[in-house]
Design a protein around this motif. Structure first.
Motif, PDB file in Angstrom:
ATOM      1  N   THR A 412      -0.449  16.591  45.975  1.00  0.00           N
ATOM      2  CA  THR A 412      -0.151  18.002  46.236  1.00  0.00           C
ATOM      3  C   THR A 412      -1.361  18.624  46.940  1.00  0.00           C
ATOM      4  OG1 THR A 412      -1.105  18.677  44.102  1.00  0.00           O
ATOM      5  CG2 THR A 412       1.280  18.239  44.154  1.00  0.00           C
ATOM      6  N   ARG A 413      -1.137  19.749  47.571  1.00  0.00           N
ATOM      7  CA  ARG A 413      -2.251  20.478  48.196  1.00  0.00           C
ATOM      8  C   ARG A 413      -3.271  20.916  47.155  1.00  0.00           C
ATOM      9  NH1 ARG A 413      -0.858  21.084  53.326  1.00  0.00           N
ATOM     10  NH2 ARG A 413       1.369  21.052  53.697  1.00  0.00           N
ATOM     11  N   GLU A 414      -2.766  21.228  45.956  1.00  0.00           N
ATOM     12  CA  GLU A 414      -3.657  21.676  44.883  1.00  0.00           C
ATOM     13  C   GLU A 414      -4.587  20.534  44.474  1.00  0.00           C
ATOM     14  OE1 GLU A 414      -0.330  22.082  44.910  1.00  0.00           O
ATOM     15  OE2 GLU A 414      -0.317  24.242  45.319  1.00  0.00           O
ATOM     16  N   PHE A 415      -4.055  19.313  44.436  1.00  0.00           N
ATOM     17  CA  PHE A 415      -4.919  18.181  44.071  1.00  0.00           C
ATOM     18  C   PHE A 415      -5.926  17.913  45.193  1.00  0.00           C
ATOM     19  CE2 PHE A 415      -6.362  14.026  42.775  1.00  0.00           C
ATOM     20  CZ  PHE A 415      -6.361  14.136  41.391  1.00  0.00           C
ATOM     21  N   ALA A 416      -5.489  18.095  46.437  1.00  0.00           N
ATOM     22  CA  ALA A 416      -6.420  17.928  47.570  1.00  0.00           C
ATOM     23  C   ALA A 416      -7.584  18.911  47.439  1.00  0.00           C
ATOM     24  CB  ALA A 416      -5.682  18.131  48.890  1.00  0.00           C
ATOM     25  N   ALA A 417      -7.291  20.139  47.015  1.00  0.00           N
ATOM     26  CA  ALA A 417      -8.361  21.131  46.824  1.00  0.00           C
ATOM     27  C   ALA A 417      -9.291  20.676  45.698  1.00  0.00           C
ATOM     28  CB  ALA A 417      -7.756  22.496  46.513  1.00  0.00           C
ATOM     29  N   ALA A 418      -8.709  20.153  44.619  1.00  0.00           N
ATOM     30  CA  ALA A 418      -9.522  19.682  43.490  1.00  0.00           C
ATOM     31  C   ALA A 418     -10.437  18.532  43.910  1.00  0.00           C
ATOM     32  CB  ALA A 418      -8.616  19.228  42.338  1.00  0.00           C
ATOM     33  N   ALA A 419      -9.987  17.713  44.874  1.00  0.00           N
ATOM     34  CA  ALA A 419     -10.775  16.556  45.315  1.00  0.00           C
ATOM     35  C   ALA A 419     -12.023  16.973  46.094  1.00  0.00           C
ATOM     36  CB  ALA A 419      -9.908  15.623  46.160  1.00  0.00           C
ATOM     37  N   GLY A 420     -12.136  18.269  46.401  1.00  0.00           N
ATOM     38  CA  GLY A 420     -13.349  18.764  47.060  1.00  0.00           C
ATOM     39  C   GLY A 420     -14.089  19.759  46.182  1.00  0.00           C
ATOM     40  N   SER A 421     -13.806  19.764  44.898  1.00  0.00           N
ATOM     41  CA  SER A 421     -14.351  20.773  43.978  1.00  0.00           C
ATOM     42  C   SER A 421     -15.564  20.234  43.221  1.00  0.00           C
ATOM     43  CB  SER A 421     -13.272  21.158  42.965  1.00  0.00           C
ATOM     44  OG  SER A 421     -13.042  20.078  42.081  1.00  0.00           O
ATOM     45  N   PRO A 422     -16.325  21.101  42.552  1.00  0.00           N
ATOM     46  CA  PRO A 422     -17.435  20.629  41.708  1.00  0.00           C
ATOM     47  C   PRO A 422     -16.974  19.634  40.637  1.00  0.00           C
ATOM     48  CG  PRO A 422     -17.584  23.003  42.029  1.00  0.00           C
ATOM     49  CD  PRO A 422     -16.278  22.579  42.632  1.00  0.00           C
ATOM     50  N   ALA A 423     -15.732  19.789  40.133  1.00  0.00           N
ATOM     51  CA  ALA A 423     -15.224  18.833  39.133  1.00  0.00           C
ATOM     52  C   ALA A 423     -15.110  17.434  39.723  1.00  0.00           C
ATOM     53  CB  ALA A 423     -13.872  19.299  38.604  1.00  0.00           C
ATOM     54  N   ALA A 424     -14.763  17.363  41.017  1.00  0.00           N
ATOM     55  CA  ALA A 424     -14.676  16.058  41.681  1.00  0.00           C
ATOM     56  C   ALA A 424     -16.063  15.436  41.826  1.00  0.00           C
ATOM     57  CB  ALA A 424     -14.019  16.210  43.048  1.00  0.00           C
ATOM     58  N   GLU A 425     -17.059  16.295  42.108  1.00  0.00           N
ATOM     59  CA  GLU A 425     -18.439  15.791  42.224  1.00  0.00           C
ATOM     60  C   GLU A 425     -18.889  15.177  40.894  1.00  0.00           C
ATOM     61  OE1 GLU A 425     -20.778  19.126  43.392  1.00  0.00           O
ATOM     62  OE2 GLU A 425     -19.748  19.415  45.301  1.00  0.00           O
ATOM     63  N   SER A 426     -18.657  15.887  39.792  1.00  0.00           N
ATOM     64  CA  SER A 426     -19.051  15.353  38.479  1.00  0.00           C
ATOM     65  C   SER A 426     -18.315  14.061  38.172  1.00  0.00           C
ATOM     66  CB  SER A 426     -18.721  16.347  37.353  1.00  0.00           C
ATOM     67  OG  SER A 426     -19.160  17.613  37.670  1.00  0.00           O
ATOM     68  N   ALA A 427     -17.021  14.030  38.509  1.00  0.00           N
ATOM     69  CA  ALA A 427     -16.227  12.833  38.222  1.00  0.00           C
ATOM     70  C   ALA A 427     -16.758  11.635  39.009  1.00  0.00           C
ATOM     71  CB  ALA A 427     -14.763  13.079  38.554  1.00  0.00           C
ATOM     72  N   ALA A 428     -17.152  11.870  40.260  1.00  0.00           N
ATOM     73  CA  ALA A 428     -17.664  10.762  41.078  1.00  0.00           C
ATOM     74  C   ALA A 428     -18.933  10.184  40.455  1.00  0.00           C
ATOM     75  CB  ALA A 428     -17.929  11.241  42.503  1.00  0.00           C
ATOM     76  N   VAL A 429     -19.803  11.053  39.964  1.00  0.00           N
ATOM     77  CA  VAL A 429     -21.074  10.597  39.386  1.00  0.00           C
ATOM     78  C   VAL A 429     -20.843   9.960  38.004  1.00  0.00           C
ATOM     79  CG1 VAL A 429     -23.356  11.334  38.589  1.00  0.00           C
ATOM     80  CG2 VAL A 429     -22.408  12.266  40.713  1.00  0.00           C
ATOM     81  N   ASP A 430     -20.081  10.636  37.148  1.00  0.00           N
ATOM     82  CA  ASP A 430     -19.763  10.056  35.832  1.00  0.00           C
ATOM     83  C   ASP A 430     -19.009   8.732  35.995  1.00  0.00           C
ATOM     84  OD1 ASP A 430     -20.897  12.252  34.634  1.00  0.00           O
ATOM     85  OD2 ASP A 430     -18.990  13.248  34.190  1.00  0.00           O
ATOM     86  N   GLY A 431     -18.109   8.720  36.966  1.00  0.00           N
ATOM     87  CA  GLY A 431     -17.313   7.521  37.211  1.00  0.00           C
ATOM     88  C   GLY A 431     -18.165   6.375  37.741  1.00  0.00           C
ATOM     89  N   ALA A 432     -19.111   6.696  38.626  1.00  0.00           N
ATOM     90  CA  ALA A 432     -20.004   5.661  39.161  1.00  0.00           C
ATOM     91  C   ALA A 432     -20.778   5.017  38.016  1.00  0.00           C
ATOM     92  CB  ALA A 432     -20.966   6.261  40.184  1.00  0.00           C
ATOM     93  N   TYR A 433     -21.302   5.854  37.109  1.00  0.00           N
ATOM     94  CA  TYR A 433     -22.012   5.290  35.959  1.00  0.00           C
ATOM     95  C   TYR A 433     -21.057   4.447  35.096  1.00  0.00           C
ATOM     96  CZ  TYR A 433     -24.139   4.516  31.509  1.00  0.00           C
ATOM     97  OH  TYR A 433     -24.576   3.886  30.375  1.00  0.00           O
ATOM     98  N   GLY A 434     -19.864   4.957  34.848  1.00  0.00           N
ATOM     99  CA  GLY A 434     -18.902   4.243  33.992  1.00  0.00           C
ATOM    100  C   GLY A 434     -18.547   2.873  34.543  1.00  0.00           C
TER     101      GLY A 434
END
Ligand SMILES: [Zn+2]
Ligand SMILES: [Zn+2]
Length: 470
Positions: A412-434
């Motif tokens: 969805t467009r809403e998910f596309a917006a979320a993929a550029g949000s601060p929450a996406a940044e945290s997920a990328a870093v937490d996910g990289a560590y995981g």
């Protein structure tokens, strides 16, 4: 009177706005009732269930600390890559900008990545080994990144987050492996895997020899919640081409055989077949070709469909039923039909490895996240991924990491917006560590590796994915 009735607003069911029965150019918004009930069910389940990972021998604490620091050291670059890909969405097989960006990051860290790889122009491959690595004695873990986008809505599936997380995980792990930190032995392989959306890039890469060197494969996917293991359905693409006989639709209709009739009958037949399928089967079709003009009996019509099911066996059985419906529709309309399967390779459901999932959950808890156990979210919320094909070749995990609110669905467009949000940044870093910590555990702990292998064998072992539907 009739007219008066038509203009009277219906009494709407709960969740629906009032609508006139008269034709309306605006579509009716779907009711939220089903979503709300599923969310309430999940919340009730959560109160009584939480993920309980099996105890294992951890690697030395210092190695986790180093991984965490290595990921944090890259934070700025990973976040920059995440946004760069988000601003430059590229569809399947055309992810040149993304692949080059990943390549540059690997090169800047002293690695020697390859592109193209395994027959795909935008696939990336990089390998790092511990000193004295011996493929006969040591294990290999594969870390994956996706980076393709969707037509029209960009990164509505958040693959830019997958790209950054996989890249960060691999480079963090590479640092430890290269120096054999803490006596760590083994090999990590990075696979940049293009063309997941609507395609099966990983299957094409596997057929060209990728992943054969790996003992386990790990990746993550962004979602609206942290989920240790969610159902993913197998998917096949079917195209039925109906061949009729053209005729003047007014003067000589009796000399025609209508291919569109067959396509419409097939579409309806699939609708009726759904009555006898479980909720985890999915059948959705379009009619991309249905004739040239009304005055010509349609000579050629096409129905294209995705056929999905929760298990490889049930997908095979459902495919046979669908093919019967196509044949029956052709018979009724007196036309020919050719059924073509898997123009792009079929994808299998995801078979999640239990012991690897345990390690993912523990690593995520270290980052303050607590992934939901399988079954907390409804199985009905299921899509497909070509990672499934890998998960039937070797042990793997494909956990979900939250970047969006509960109401925000993939694609969805809403998910596309979320993929550029601060929450996406945290997920990328937490996910990289995981991912990095899970990979470290797998390389470090022989007993874990044994449990991973046993779990894989108990769930059916390796499958000949390429020829499964032959
Ligand atoms: Zn997607
Ligand atoms: Zn996706």
């Amino acid at each position: 009177m009739l007219n008066h009735m038509a203009m009277t607003p219906d009494t709407p069911p709960p969740g629906f706005p009032a609508r006139n029965a008269a034709p309306d150019p605006v579509p009716a918004p779907p009711s939220r009732a089903y979503l709300d009930i599923m969310a309430a069910q999940s919340r009730r389940l959560l109160e009584t269930s939480s993920y309980v990972p099996a105890e294992r021998e951890d690697a030395p604490e210092e190695l986790y600390d180093r991984l965490e620091r290595a990921v944090e050291d890259q934070r700025e670059e990973l976040v920059d890559i995440l946004h760069d890909l988000h601003r430059h969405p590229e569809e399947a097989f055309r992810e040149v900008h993304a692949a080059d960006r990943l390549l540059a990051h690997l090169e800047a860290r002293g690695l020697v990545p390859q592109r193209p790889a395994f027959g795909l122009e935008t696939a990336v491959h990089a390998v790092v080994e511990s000193p004295g690595f011996d493929p006969g004695r040591h294990r290999t873990v594969a870390v994956l990144s996706e980076y393709d986008a969707l037509p029209g809505i960009g990164h509505g599936c958040g693959h830019n987050v997958i790209a950054a997380a996989g890249l960060g995980a691999f480079t963090a792990l590479a640092g430890l492996l290269r120096e054999g930190a803490g006596g760590l032995e083994g090999r990590a392989v990075y696979y940049g895997t293009p063309a997941e959306e609507g395609e099966a890039g990983k299957e094409l890469m596997a057929r060209a020899g990728a992943f054969a060197e790996a003992d386990a494969a790990i990746m993550l996917h962004p979602y609206f919640a942290d989920v240790a293991d969610q159902a993913w359905l197998g998917r096949r693409v079917m195209r039925a081409v109906f061949s009729g006989v053209a005729a003047h639709a007014s003067s000589h209709p009796f000399m025609g055989r209508n291919a569109l009739d067959a396509a419409v009958l097939a579409y309806q037949g699939v609708g009726l077949l759904r009555q006898q399928t479980p909720p985890t089967d999915r059948l959705h079709a379009i009619l991309p070709e249905g004739g040239e003009r009304p005055s010509i009996i349609t000579e050629s019509a096409t129905l294209k469909m995705y056929v999905r099911s929760r298990d490889p066996e049930t997908l095979k059985a459902l495919s046979a039923r669908v093919e019967e419906v196509m044949g029956g529709a052709a018979l009724m309309a007196g036309v020919g039909v050719e059924v073509r399967w898997d123009e792009s390779p079929a994808t299998l459901p995801v078979r999640t490895n239990g012991p690897l999932t345990d390690r993912w959950v523990l690593a995520q808890r270290r980052r303050g996240r607590d992934p939901l156990p399988r079954g907390t979210l409804s199985e009905a919320l299921a899509a497909s991924t070509d990672f499934g094909n890998l998960s039937f070749r070797l042990p793997g995990i494909h956990p979900l990491i939250g970047i969006a609110g509960e109401d925000v669905a993939l694609h969805t467009r809403e998910f596309a917006a979320a993929a550029g949000s601060p929450a996406a940044e945290s997920a990328a870093v937490d996910g990289a560590y995981g991912l990095a910590a899970t990979a470290l555990d797998f390389l470090h702990d022989d007993a874990l590796a044994e449990a991973v292998r046993t779990d894989f064998e108990e769930r059916g072992g390796a499958v000949d994915v390429e020829h499964y539907f032959d």
